[in-house]
Write an enzyme that holds these catalytic residues in place. Structure first.
Site, PDB file in Angstrom:
ATOM      1  N   GLU A 115      52.000  42.639  49.072  1.00 45.35           N
ATOM      2  CA  GLU A 115      50.626  42.679  49.597  1.00 45.35           C
ATOM      3  C   GLU A 115      50.312  41.473  50.471  1.00 45.35           C
ATOM      4  OE1 GLU A 115      49.362  45.432  49.291  1.00 45.35           O
ATOM      5  OE2 GLU A 115      49.879  46.306  47.344  1.00 45.35           O
ATOM      6  N   HIS A 139      44.532  39.636  43.583  1.00 44.17           N
ATOM      7  CA  HIS A 139      44.632  41.078  43.381  1.00 44.17           C
ATOM      8  C   HIS A 139      45.100  41.339  41.955  1.00 44.17           C
ATOM      9  CE1 HIS A 139      45.663  45.270  43.801  1.00 44.17           C
ATOM     10  NE2 HIS A 139      46.954  45.036  43.682  1.00 44.17           N
ATOM     11  N   HIS A 141      45.016  44.498  38.443  1.00 41.57           N
ATOM     12  CA  HIS A 141      44.901  45.901  38.058  1.00 41.57           C
ATOM     13  C   HIS A 141      44.060  46.024  36.782  1.00 41.57           C
ATOM     14  CE1 HIS A 141      49.067  46.904  40.144  1.00 41.57           C
ATOM     15  NE2 HIS A 141      48.133  46.545  41.015  1.00 41.57           N
ATOM     16  N   GLU A 169      23.732  39.404  34.960  1.00 41.63           N
ATOM     17  CA  GLU A 169      24.290  38.329  35.797  1.00 41.63           C
ATOM     18  C   GLU A 169      24.895  38.855  37.103  1.00 41.63           C
ATOM     19  OE1 GLU A 169      28.093  38.340  32.945  1.00 41.63           O
ATOM     20  OE2 GLU A 169      28.055  36.583  34.227  1.00 41.63           O
ATOM     21  N   HIS A 210      43.824  52.067  41.910  1.00 38.48           N
ATOM     22  CA  HIS A 210      44.847  51.024  42.012  1.00 38.48           C
ATOM     23  C   HIS A 210      44.389  49.689  41.410  1.00 38.48           C
ATOM     24  CE1 HIS A 210      48.111  48.926  44.626  1.00 38.48           C
ATOM     25  NE2 HIS A 210      47.707  48.115  43.671  1.00 38.48           N
TER      26      HIS A 210
HETATM   27  P1  13P Z   1      54.114  42.780  44.248  1.00 34.99           P
HETATM   28  O1  13P Z   1      55.012  42.673  43.037  1.00 34.99           O
HETATM   29  O2  13P Z   1      54.903  43.024  45.506  1.00 34.99           O
HETATM   30  O3  13P Z   1      53.182  41.618  44.334  1.00 34.99           O
HETATM   31  O4  13P Z   1      53.237  44.095  44.071  1.00 34.99           O
HETATM   32  C1  13P Z   1      52.395  44.267  42.970  1.00 34.99           C
HETATM   33  C2  13P Z   1      51.163  45.051  43.300  1.00 34.99           C
HETATM   34  O5  13P Z   1      50.191  44.982  42.573  1.00 34.99           O
HETATM   35  C3  13P Z   1      51.143  45.900  44.519  1.00 34.99           C
HETATM   36  O6  13P Z   1      49.849  46.320  44.818  1.00 34.99           O
HETATM   37 ZN    ZN Z   2      48.518  46.323  43.055  1.00 38.50          ZN
END
Ligand code: 13P
Ligand code: ZN
Length: 274
Positions: A115, A139, A141, A169, A210
């Protein structure tokens, strides 16, 4: 100074481990990047060694010559704290903003996160719109936020309003709101372009089915932002699991009163009557 002894490296490691402990980083899920300050680059320069230039996969001219600490592709957040030199790296961006080279880390090979285009394009936008203040792009999940992308309309308005309502908040922590990217193939320039457009006005972008991107000034604020959004999403998931309809909630008038007393501006487009 050794890279591993620097305060910003310790902050990077702590944030990665905090995310792991929250359960936001199954396997290699998620990635983190930090735009280093010139004095931090200077501080660790004797510990840096240039490898070959590689294409970024997009162009970020406003980041020419900048150094970033960034997690490796396929690396597990779970391992960052025990194997930092294997898990992340420092990269330098070239004078055109088209290539990067690894300057430290990833000692067993590998490359920065897949990413990287999204991280760098978000950094480029945030550097411009905040006058250089923002340094962290994150980023992850987080499960509750992702779950909501199967249930709520995929609009900035729906996500912002629903998440504002679930914790008082929230409108104070992210008054500008939240952007939503529809499902797209991850890892390339196209999703990076869409995400960075949202970063012009928001600090949070949700990737449908995602995960989430958060941007901020430092590790504390960026982690705290992700944490706040995900906590609010968890409350909404719990509420929707108990009942399809809320008996009571925070109203547009309540939000306007909150905005006045907390001195934040809440865009009217999120304060629609339902
Ligand atoms: P990477 O291991 O390449 O960082 O990818 C993980 C991910 O969350 C892709 O969206
Ligand atoms: Zn991801």
């Amino acid at each position: 100074m050794k890279v591993l002894d620097a305060e910003f490296t310790q902050g990077f490691i702590r944030m990665a481990n905090d995310g792991w402990e929250q359960g936001w980083h199954e396997r290699n899920g998620g990635n983190l990047s930090y735009r280093m300050k010139p004095e931090e680059v200077d501080m660790v320069k004797d510990d840096l060694k240039a490898r070959d230039w590689q294409p970024i996969g997009t162009t970020v001219p406003d980041l020419a010559g900048e150094f970033f600490m960034v997690t490796g592709s396929g690396k597990f957040f779970r391992n960052v704290i025990i194997k930092p030199e294997d898990s992340f790296c420092i990269i330098e961006v070239d004078e055109k903003g088209e290539n990067y080279r690894i300057m430290w880390g990833l000692v067993n090979g590998g490359r920065p996160t897949s990413e990287l285009p999204s991280h760098l394009m978000n950094h480029e936008v945030k550097k411009r719109v905040t006058g250089g203040k923002y340094r962290v792009i994150y980023h992850a999940h987080p499960a509750n936020t992702i779950a909501l992308t199967f249930v709520l309309p995929l609009t900035d308005e729906a996500f912002t309003r629903e998440l504002w309502e679930m914790a008082t908040e929230c409108p104070v922590v992210f008054p500008d709101g939240i952007g939503v990217v529809p499902w797209m193939v991850p890892g390339g320039r196209e999703i990076a372009v869409e995400t960075s457009k949202l970063m012009e006005k928001y600090d949070v972008a949700i990737w449908a089915h995602h995960g989430m991107f958060a941007a901020g000034e430092d590790f504390d604020l960026t982690f705290g932002l992700m944490h706040t959004v995900e906590k609010s999403a968890e409350i909404l998931v719990k509420t929707l699991s108990m009942t399809g309809t809320k008996r009571q909630t925070i109203t547009p008038t309540d939000f306007r009163n909150l905005a006045r007393d907390f001195n934040v501006t809440l865009p009217e487009r999120f304060l629609f009557e339902k």
